[in-house]
Design an enzyme around this catalytic site. Structure first.
Site, PDB file in Angstrom:
ATOM      1  N   ASP A  19      16.481  12.278 -34.235  1.00  0.00           N
ATOM      2  CA  ASP A  19      17.421  12.363 -33.422  1.00  0.00           C
ATOM      3  C   ASP A  19      17.667  11.074 -32.013  1.00  0.00           C
ATOM      4  OD1 ASP A  19      20.283  14.599 -32.460  1.00  0.00           O
ATOM      5  OD2 ASP A  19      20.143  12.929 -31.368  1.00  0.00           O
ATOM      6  N   VAL A  77      19.973   6.526 -37.283  1.00  0.00           N
ATOM      7  CA  VAL A  77      19.456   6.625 -38.652  1.00  0.00           C
ATOM      8  C   VAL A  77      20.326   5.456 -39.107  1.00  0.00           C
ATOM      9  CG1 VAL A  77      20.088   9.342 -38.544  1.00  0.00           C
ATOM     10  CG2 VAL A  77      22.290   7.567 -38.763  1.00  0.00           C
ATOM     11  N   TYR A  89      37.023   9.318 -40.919  1.00  0.00           N
ATOM     12  CA  TYR A  89      35.536  10.997 -40.665  1.00  0.00           C
ATOM     13  C   TYR A  89      35.546  11.013 -42.449  1.00  0.00           C
ATOM     14  CZ  TYR A  89      32.959  14.444 -39.943  1.00  0.00           C
ATOM     15  OH  TYR A  89      31.968  16.042 -39.589  1.00  0.00           O
ATOM     16  N   LYS A 101      32.688  11.118 -44.632  1.00  0.00           N
ATOM     17  CA  LYS A 101      31.757  12.147 -45.412  1.00  0.00           C
ATOM     18  C   LYS A 101      32.452  12.667 -47.011  1.00  0.00           C
ATOM     19  CE  LYS A 101      30.233  13.948 -41.527  1.00  0.00           C
ATOM     20  NZ  LYS A 101      29.085  14.256 -41.623  1.00  0.00           N
ATOM     21  N   THR A 138      30.323  23.374 -32.147  1.00  0.00           N
ATOM     22  CA  THR A 138      29.157  22.932 -32.102  1.00  0.00           C
ATOM     23  C   THR A 138      29.142  21.712 -30.813  1.00  0.00           C
ATOM     24  OG1 THR A 138      29.171  20.545 -32.945  1.00  0.00           O
ATOM     25  CG2 THR A 138      27.952  22.900 -33.525  1.00  0.00           C
ATOM     26  N   THR A 174      37.316  22.677 -29.087  1.00  0.00           N
ATOM     27  CA  THR A 174      37.771  24.662 -29.169  1.00  0.00           C
ATOM     28  C   THR A 174      37.932  24.603 -27.412  1.00  0.00           C
ATOM     29  OG1 THR A 174      35.329  23.948 -29.138  1.00  0.00           O
ATOM     30  CG2 THR A 174      36.851  24.710 -31.767  1.00  0.00           C
TER      31      THR A 174
HETATM   32  N1  LIG Z   1      30.592  20.927 -35.972  1.00  0.00           N
HETATM   33  C1  LIG Z   1      31.434  20.530 -36.829  1.00  0.00           C
HETATM   34  O1  LIG Z   1      32.863  21.647 -37.075  1.00  0.00           O
HETATM   35  C2  LIG Z   1      31.165  20.407 -38.514  1.00  0.00           C
HETATM   36  C3  LIG Z   1      32.250  20.669 -39.724  1.00  0.00           C
HETATM   37  C4  LIG Z   1      31.827  19.552 -40.359  1.00  0.00           C
HETATM   38  C5  LIG Z   1      30.709  19.012 -40.493  1.00  0.00           C
HETATM   39  N2  LIG Z   1      30.233  18.878 -39.614  1.00  0.00           N
HETATM   40  C6  LIG Z   1      28.924  17.879 -39.426  1.00  0.00           C
HETATM   41  O2  LIG Z   1      27.928  18.328 -39.085  1.00  0.00           O
HETATM   42  C7  LIG Z   1      27.110  17.634 -38.501  1.00  0.00           C
HETATM   43  C8  LIG Z   1      26.219  17.904 -37.571  1.00  0.00           C
HETATM   44  O3  LIG Z   1      27.006  18.096 -36.843  1.00  0.00           O
HETATM   45  P1  LIG Z   1      26.679  18.882 -35.080  1.00  0.00           P
HETATM   46  O4  LIG Z   1      28.808  19.422 -35.703  1.00  0.00           O
HETATM   47  O5  LIG Z   1      25.884  20.124 -34.670  1.00  0.00           O
HETATM   48  O6  LIG Z   1      27.559  18.045 -33.936  1.00  0.00           O
HETATM   49  P2  LIG Z   1      26.328  17.661 -32.523  1.00  0.00           P
HETATM   50  O7  LIG Z   1      27.440  16.338 -32.070  1.00  0.00           O
HETATM   51  O8  LIG Z   1      25.667  18.855 -32.162  1.00  0.00           O
HETATM   52  O9  LIG Z   1      25.086  16.766 -33.768  1.00  0.00           O
HETATM   53  C9  LIG Z   1      25.312  15.541 -34.359  1.00  0.00           C
HETATM   54  C10 LIG Z   1      24.162  15.354 -33.245  1.00  0.00           C
HETATM   55  O10 LIG Z   1      24.085  13.726 -33.744  1.00  0.00           O
HETATM   56  C11 LIG Z   1      23.526  12.773 -33.759  1.00  0.00           C
HETATM   57  N3  LIG Z   1      23.997  11.648 -33.845  1.00  0.00           N
HETATM   58  C12 LIG Z   1      24.276  10.995 -33.725  1.00  0.00           C
HETATM   59  N4  LIG Z   1      24.549   9.479 -34.398  1.00  0.00           N
HETATM   60  C13 LIG Z   1      23.552   9.518 -34.339  1.00  0.00           C
HETATM   61  C14 LIG Z   1      22.611   8.241 -35.255  1.00  0.00           C
HETATM   62  N5  LIG Z   1      22.505   6.906 -35.223  1.00  0.00           N
HETATM   63  N6  LIG Z   1      21.087   8.602 -35.481  1.00  0.00           N
HETATM   64  C15 LIG Z   1      20.323   9.811 -34.561  1.00  0.00           C
HETATM   65  N7  LIG Z   1      21.310  10.660 -34.062  1.00  0.00           N
HETATM   66  C16 LIG Z   1      22.598  10.636 -34.263  1.00  0.00           C
HETATM   67  C17 LIG Z   1      24.149  12.748 -32.055  1.00  0.00           C
HETATM   68  O11 LIG Z   1      22.583  12.645 -31.205  1.00  0.00           O
HETATM   69  C18 LIG Z   1      23.578  14.824 -31.847  1.00  0.00           C
HETATM   70  O12 LIG Z   1      23.034  14.902 -31.685  1.00  0.00           O
HETATM   71  C19 LIG Z   1      26.766  16.299 -38.538  1.00  0.00           C
HETATM   72  O13 LIG Z   1      27.275  15.807 -39.421  1.00  0.00           O
HETATM   73  C20 LIG Z   1      28.822  16.932 -39.046  1.00  0.00           C
HETATM   74  O14 LIG Z   1      29.495  15.106 -39.103  1.00  0.00           O
HETATM   75  C21 LIG Z   1      30.578  19.391 -38.471  1.00  0.00           C
END
Ligand SMILES: NC(=O)c1ccc[n+]([C@@H]2O[C@H](COP(=O)([O-])OP(=O)(O)OC[C@H]3O[C@@H](n4cnc5c(N)ncnc54)[C@H](O)[C@@H]3O)[C@@H](O)[C@H]2O)c1
Length: 257
Positions: free
Chosen positions: A43, A70, A162, A166, A197, A204
């Site tokens: 991360d 990433v 976004y 995706k 999250t 939320t």
């Molecule tokens: N939470 C939701 O409702 C939801 C819904 C659909 C999809 N998602 C997807 O699920 C995945 C996880 O999200 P989450 O909900 O756990 O959110 P989160 O914000 O807790 O996690 C995202 C993480 O990505 C890391 N990150 C961001 N940019 C980065 C980079 N350039 N290099 C490395 N790490 C990086 C952040 O530091 C963070 O820890 C994401 O891809 C998100 O798009 C989330």
């Protein structure tokens, strides 16, 4: 759930679990480690990541933390080299890192730097990650790649950048699944609905928005990171050995609306 290819010894399995500092990535890292995977958790938020790895080790699991952006091909090279050095091989990749965009923003409000940033992290990141692990997976006779997309990668609701990032990841998944099945490399996408999250706290934490969101979920609850982690574990494991190119939707039924 065990890696059957490995004489039942799941401890030989190594996992490159991209992004694990909080939210879903942290839960996936912990669940994978509890199943015996050797986890490389990465991360940009290194301190949070270290806490997750400490917890995994305290529970008897095996994991290392690496600071990793990433969007950088050099970072991916370093992560894969470190994973192989530490754990001999890479046979699982979870592309989980992601950022969201403002859902109230229409395409006319969306500036170019924001578009580029979202596409860079959410789509280019997984592209670089997949390229980095494929040679290692070929060497060991196969592997499983799980790309975390979103419901927004299917239905177009939300921020245009976004959605595009995706949706692109959803089709990148199918492209690589088609080309690399012959190497026993499986590639699938997971499409979470609304998961509680840090990413969606800004939505939320507002009572009205929360109620509106719940009204759109037939099961009438928000999802939890573990709900997603179990789906990711299934796709990463040999239990899904005949599954490639699919979209696993985990959303409490939201897509039905
Ligand atoms: N939470 C939701 O409702 C939801 C819904 C659909 C999809 N998602 C997807 O699920 C995945 C996880 O999200 P989450 O909900 O756990 O959110 P989160 O914000 O807790 O996690 C995202 C993480 O990505 C890391 N990150 C961001 N940019 C980065 C980079 N350039 N290099 C490395 N790490 C990086 C952040 O530091 C963070 O820890 C994401 O891809 C998100 O798009 C989330």
């Amino acid at each position: 759930m065990v890696g059957r290819d490995f004489d039942g010894t799941i401890s030989k399995q190594s996992s490159n679990n991209n992004r694990g500092a909080s939210g879903q990535g942290a839960e996936e890292a912990k669940l994978f480690a509890s199943e015996g995977a050797k986890v490389v958790a990465t991360d940009v938020q290194f301190e949070l990541l270290e806490d997750v790895v400490k917890e995994i080790k305290a529970n008897g699991g095996d994991a290392i933390a690496i600071k990793h952006n990433v969007t950088s091909a050099d970072d991916w090279k370093m992560v894969v080299e470190t994973a192989v050095k530490e754990f001999e091989k890479v046979d699982i990749l979870v592309n989980n890192a992601g950022i969201t965009g403002l859902i109230t923003q229409t395409i006319e409000d969306l500036d170019e730097p924001t578009w580029d940033k979202i596409l860079d992290i959410n789509t280019k990141g997984p592209y670089l990650g997949i390229k980095a692990v494929l040679p290692e997976m070929k060497k060991v006779g196969g592997g499983s790649i799980v790309n975390i997309s979103s419901l927004s990668g299917i239905n177009g609701v939300g921020n245009a950048a976004y959605n595009s990032s995706k949706g692109g990841l959803r089709l990148l998944t199918k492209n690589v699944a088609l080309d690399y099945g012959k190497y026993n490399i499986r590639v699938n996408s997971v499409h979470p609905g609304t998961i509680e999250t840090p990413m969606i706290e800004m939505f939320t934490s507002n009572k009205e928005v929360r109620e509106m969101t719940l009204a759109g979920i037939p099961l009438n609850v928000l999802g939890q990171s573990l709900d997603i982690a179990y789906g990711v574990l299934y796709l990463a494991s040999d239990e899904s050995k005949f599954v490639t190119g699919i979209e696993l939707i985990i959303d409490g039924g939201s897509i039905l609306h």
